[in-house]
Enzyme design. Structure first.
Site, PDB file in Angstrom:
ATOM      1  N   LYS A 117       0.873  -1.188   0.000  1.00 57.14           N
ATOM      2  CA  LYS A 117       0.000   0.000   0.000  1.00 57.14           C
ATOM      3  C   LYS A 117       0.904   1.230   0.000  1.00 57.14           C
ATOM      4  O   LYS A 117       1.468   1.609   1.031  1.00 57.14           O
ATOM      5  CB  LYS A 117      -0.883  -0.027   1.256  1.00 57.14           C
ATOM      6  CG  LYS A 117      -2.230   0.651   1.128  1.00 57.14           C
ATOM      7  CD  LYS A 117      -2.197   2.121   0.848  1.00 57.14           C
ATOM      8  CE  LYS A 117      -1.898   2.986   2.047  1.00 57.14           C
ATOM      9  NZ  LYS A 117      -1.692   4.425   1.679  1.00 57.14           N
ATOM     10  N   GLU A 133       9.898   1.810  10.693  1.00 54.27           N
ATOM     11  CA  GLU A 133      10.913   2.853  10.467  1.00 54.27           C
ATOM     12  C   GLU A 133      10.177   4.183  10.524  1.00 54.27           C
ATOM     13  O   GLU A 133       9.395   4.507   9.622  1.00 54.27           O
ATOM     14  CB  GLU A 133      11.587   2.650   9.110  1.00 54.27           C
ATOM     15  CG  GLU A 133      12.468   1.402   9.093  1.00 54.27           C
ATOM     16  CD  GLU A 133      13.143   1.150   7.763  1.00 54.27           C
ATOM     17  OE1 GLU A 133      13.711   0.058   7.617  1.00 54.27           O
ATOM     18  OE2 GLU A 133      13.082   2.019   6.883  1.00 54.27           O
ATOM     19  N   CYS A 147      14.008  11.018   6.615  1.00 59.82           N
ATOM     20  CA  CYS A 147      13.939  10.568   8.005  1.00 59.82           C
ATOM     21  C   CYS A 147      15.288  10.708   8.706  1.00 59.82           C
ATOM     22  O   CYS A 147      15.347  10.951   9.894  1.00 59.82           O
ATOM     23  CB  CYS A 147      13.457   9.132   8.070  1.00 59.82           C
ATOM     24  SG  CYS A 147      14.470   8.023   7.091  1.00 59.82           S
ATOM     25  N   GLU A 184       9.519  16.942  14.674  1.00 60.83           N
ATOM     26  CA  GLU A 184      10.039  16.641  13.341  1.00 60.83           C
ATOM     27  C   GLU A 184       9.324  17.549  12.334  1.00 60.83           C
ATOM     28  O   GLU A 184       8.124  17.417  12.116  1.00 60.83           O
ATOM     29  CB  GLU A 184       9.777  15.166  12.994  1.00 60.83           C
ATOM     30  CG  GLU A 184      10.391  14.777  11.666  1.00 60.83           C
ATOM     31  CD  GLU A 184      10.011  13.357  11.221  1.00 60.83           C
ATOM     32  OE1 GLU A 184       8.832  12.986  11.317  1.00 60.83           O
ATOM     33  OE2 GLU A 184      10.911  12.646  10.756  1.00 60.83           O
TER      34      GLU A 184
HETATM   35  P1  NAD Z   1       2.458   8.637   7.339  1.00 62.74           P
HETATM   36  O1  NAD Z   1       2.651   7.871   8.599  1.00 62.74           O
HETATM   37  O2  NAD Z   1       1.460   9.724   7.316  1.00 62.74           O
HETATM   38  O3  NAD Z   1       2.030   7.657   6.148  1.00 62.74           O
HETATM   39  C1  NAD Z   1       2.830   6.549   5.784  1.00 62.74           C
HETATM   40  C2  NAD Z   1       1.935   5.489   5.186  1.00 62.74           C
HETATM   41  O4  NAD Z   1       1.042   5.012   6.180  1.00 62.74           O
HETATM   42  C3  NAD Z   1       1.075   5.960   4.026  1.00 62.74           C
HETATM   43  O5  NAD Z   1       1.029   4.953   3.031  1.00 62.74           O
HETATM   44  C4  NAD Z   1      -0.291   6.128   4.683  1.00 62.74           C
HETATM   45  O6  NAD Z   1      -1.358   5.977   3.780  1.00 62.74           O
HETATM   46  C5  NAD Z   1      -0.275   4.990   5.684  1.00 62.74           C
HETATM   47  N1  NAD Z   1      -1.204   5.132   6.805  1.00 62.74           N
HETATM   48  C6  NAD Z   1      -1.650   6.271   7.390  1.00 62.74           C
HETATM   49  N2  NAD Z   1      -2.510   5.975   8.385  1.00 62.74           N
HETATM   50  C7  NAD Z   1      -2.588   4.625   8.443  1.00 62.74           C
HETATM   51  C8  NAD Z   1      -3.315   3.707   9.270  1.00 62.74           C
HETATM   52  N3  NAD Z   1      -4.128   4.127  10.248  1.00 62.74           N
HETATM   53  N4  NAD Z   1      -3.152   2.396   9.051  1.00 62.74           N
HETATM   54  C9  NAD Z   1      -2.328   1.938   8.078  1.00 62.74           C
HETATM   55  N5  NAD Z   1      -1.650   2.750   7.260  1.00 62.74           N
HETATM   56  C10 NAD Z   1      -1.768   4.080   7.448  1.00 62.74           C
HETATM   57  O7  NAD Z   1       3.902   9.142   6.924  1.00 62.74           O
HETATM   58  P2  NAD Z   1       4.277  10.129   5.721  1.00 62.74           P
HETATM   59  O8  NAD Z   1       3.833  11.489   6.120  1.00 62.74           O
HETATM   60  O9  NAD Z   1       3.812   9.515   4.457  1.00 62.74           O
HETATM   61  O10 NAD Z   1       5.859  10.020   5.743  1.00 62.74           O
HETATM   62  C11 NAD Z   1       6.707  10.858   6.473  1.00 62.74           C
HETATM   63  C12 NAD Z   1       7.151  10.187   7.764  1.00 62.74           C
HETATM   64  O11 NAD Z   1       7.851   8.980   7.466  1.00 62.74           O
HETATM   65  C13 NAD Z   1       8.129  11.026   8.560  1.00 62.74           C
HETATM   66  O12 NAD Z   1       7.807  10.971   9.917  1.00 62.74           O
HETATM   67  C14 NAD Z   1       9.464  10.332   8.323  1.00 62.74           C
HETATM   68  O13 NAD Z   1      10.442  10.546   9.309  1.00 62.74           O
HETATM   69  C15 NAD Z   1       9.044   8.916   8.229  1.00 62.74           C
HETATM   70  N6  NAD Z   1      10.057   8.122   7.535  1.00 62.74           N
HETATM   71  C16 NAD Z   1      10.866   7.291   8.267  1.00 62.74           C
HETATM   72  C17 NAD Z   1      11.868   6.549   7.651  1.00 62.74           C
HETATM   73  C18 NAD Z   1      12.777   5.676   8.455  1.00 62.74           C
HETATM   74  O14 NAD Z   1      13.491   4.874   7.861  1.00 62.74           O
HETATM   75  N7  NAD Z   1      12.808   5.761   9.766  1.00 62.74           N
HETATM   76  C19 NAD Z   1      12.040   6.646   6.276  1.00 62.74           C
HETATM   77  C20 NAD Z   1      11.201   7.506   5.558  1.00 62.74           C
HETATM   78  C21 NAD Z   1      10.209   8.225   6.208  1.00 62.74           C
END
Ligand code: NAD
Length: 503
Positions: free
Chosen positions: A191, A266, A300, A397
């Site tokens: 997804k 992550e 991230c 963040e």
């Molecule tokens: P997000 O958590 O909003 O969304 C990530 C994914 O989760 C999307 O596909 C979204 O549709 C899905 N999602 C949202 N709510 C959900 C739920 N209730 N159940 C299941 N899936 C759900 O994150 P974002 O805004 O897309 O990405 C940015 C974040 O990702 C930042 O916090 C960043 O630090 C983090 N990130 C971390 C790493 C790492 O390796 N630690 C790498 C890249 C990004």
């Protein structure tokens, strides 16, 4: 024609194919819309122009995908590892062949600058090659003989797994999670993030053209609270590999509790870059700038908190502010661009809200803090100085091209400040004192630390965070530990004494 115009012309030739079909799911080898017939739209952060409509899937689509993944699992699990290796290498070849298309689409969909995205596409291919080569040995275990038993361990793939990815560098991150799952012998429901669905579709097509059997990898588009939630709750899905925000990780853990999901997270970061006064300050400056202002700061592992020793702070911040003010903000498809527009209006509003928060906190805006004129979600690279670690801009963040600089007096204070955050993903330490480097790296709470270096990924090393930055590790064999079960079998080597009850 300028480079930008050439790239735009190429991009539009690639996008035409989505005009009629929209961006579809792929379930059991078939391109399909959502069963409900619902769609959502994806727009470019460059100018808000419409890119395509995207299947807005729900629980029924996830169920179809999970069933397809479950049906495809036994054959994929039992396929010889060398055959899986061949297919994964063919996927890498397909990525390389379409690297330009992937990079152009990724830039248009996310706002990331082309100078970084062309490399991200190739890194995606490398991820497949790395895990392809490990597929034949994925089941390998240990022999642990005791006095009476020949104990043997082996690993078996978990089953169908769910992979949920975010919108920052979505292509590279998808390959990073999907390649090890396939190499391990798991089948997948992916997804992708709703803000950036384009390259997940391209990747899926490449995989099936490369010979991946139908149902091994299923793609379901949709919103997090609909398709994402349904995936985390589906009983046929054995584990969820998730990359995204810490608060979403916490929701996923709750959602997956009833079906006892194994999770790998992550999550977010507020990573410190510590610059001691004995460091190579020119290199430290280059690295600090690169780690927060590349990839639009939507990274991230970005070094979003600068901890600088007060004896050198004036001079370091002055040079920093000059360089930050000089960063080229522009169209992501222009090869000269260093910082492109932020992914979405929602995220743009979040990032720019920190300009006022910084003022209210009492920090100084030493560079940026403004947005360029014109359309698109552009922000000027921003530097906050004279901040303290308790300020909101030092704790939250921001996930944009925004750096918060905090001063420290000595090593103990630097370590205390570095650890004074809910996060613990990466840290960067700049010093030429080897004993100080050893003390600080031992004391800093982070999953990954680089000394006198920016983040340079080496695929066999572990990737992941501590505290609110994640659970579990990727990379090398650590990925297989997540996607596989370890099984122990003990073979008696003779007639050892068995306790005789009731004899
Ligand atoms: P997000 O958590 O909003 O969304 C990530 C994914 O989760 C999307 O596909 C979204 O549709 C899905 N999602 C949202 N709510 C959900 C739920 N209730 N159940 C299941 N899936 C759900 O994150 P974002 O805004 O897309 O990405 C940015 C974040 O990702 C930042 O916090 C960043 O630090 C983090 N990130 C971390 C790493 C790492 O390796 N630690 C790498 C890249 C990004």
């Amino acid at each position: 024609m300028s480079d930008l115009d050439t790239n735009l012309a190429k991009l539009h030739r690639h996008l035409i194919r989505y005009a009629d079909t929209g961006i579809l799911n792929q379930i059991d080898g078939q391109p399909v819309p959502a069963q409900s017939g619902a769609w959502f739209d994806t727009h470019s952060p460059v100018d808000e122009s419409h890119i395509a409509r995207v299947a807005r899937s729900g629980a029924a689509d996830i169920d179809a995908a999970a069933r397809a993944a479950a049906d495809a699992f036994p054959a994929w699990r039992d396929m010889d590892g060398t055959a899986r290796k061949k297919i994964l290498h063919a996927i890498a070849d397909g990525i390389v062949a379409r690297a330009e298309e992937i990079a152009l689409c990724e830039c248009w969909d996310t706002g990331q600058a082309l100078r970084f995205m062309s490399k991200a596409a190739l890194r995606g291919a490398e991820n497949f090659r790395f895990f392809a080569d490990r597929a034949p040995g994925a089941r390998d275990g240990q022999m642990l003989p005791s006095a009476t038993l020949m104990n043997v361990t082996t690993r078996t793939p978990l089953g169908p797994v769910g992979i949920i990815t975010p919108w920052n560098t979505p292509f590279m991150l998808s390959t990073w999670k999907i390649a090890p799952a396939l190499a391990a012998g798991c089948t997948i429901v992916h997804k992708p993030a709703e803000f950036s669905p384009l390259t997940a579709r391209i990747l899926m097509e490449i995989a099936e053209e490369a010979g991946l059997p139908p149902g091994v990898w299923n793609l379901v588009n949709g919103l997090g609270e609909e398709a994402g939630k349904a995936l985390t709750e589906h009983p046929a899905i054995k584990a969820i590999a998730f990359v995204g925000e810490s608060k979403t990780g916490s929701m996923i853990m709750k959602q997956g509790a009833d079906t006892l999901k194994r999770v790998h997270f992550e999550l977010g970061g507020k990573n410190p870059v510590i610059v001691f006064d004995d460091a190579d300050l020119d290199r430290a400056l280059d690295a600090a700038i690169f780690m927060i202002y590349s990839l639009n700061g939507e990274r991230c592992t970005s070094s979003s908190r600068l901890l600088v020793q007060d004896s050198i702070a004036d001079q370091f911040e002055e040079k920093l502010a000059a360089r930050v003010g000089n960063i080229t903000v522009g169209h992501p498809l222009d090869p000269k661009t260093e910082v492109g527009p932020l992914i979405h209006k929602v995220h743009f509003d979040k990032v720019t809200s920190y300009f006022d928060i910084a003022r209210q906190n009492g920090a100084t805006i030493a560079a940026g803090g403004t947005v360029p004129e014109g359309a698109g979600h552009y922000v000027n690279p921003t530097l906050f100085t004279h901040a303290t670690n308790d300020m909101t801009v030092a704790q939250e963040e921001i996930f944009g091209p925004v750096l918060t600089s905090i001063r420290f007096k000595g090593e103990a204070q630097a370590i205390a400040l570095a650890n004074d955050t809910q996060y613990g993903l990466t840290a960067y330490v700049w010093t030429n004192d080897i004993t100080r480097a050893m003390r600080t790296t031992a004391a800093i709470e982070a999953g990954m630390i680089w000394v006198n270096s920016e983040n340079v990924r080496h695929l066999p090393t572990p990737f992941g965070g501590v505290k609110a930055s994640g659970i579990g590790r990727d990379g090398g064999d650590w990925s297989f530990d997540f996607y596989m079960e370890t099984k122990h079998v003990g073979f008696a080597t003779g007639h050892h004494a068995i306790p005789r009850l009731g004899a």
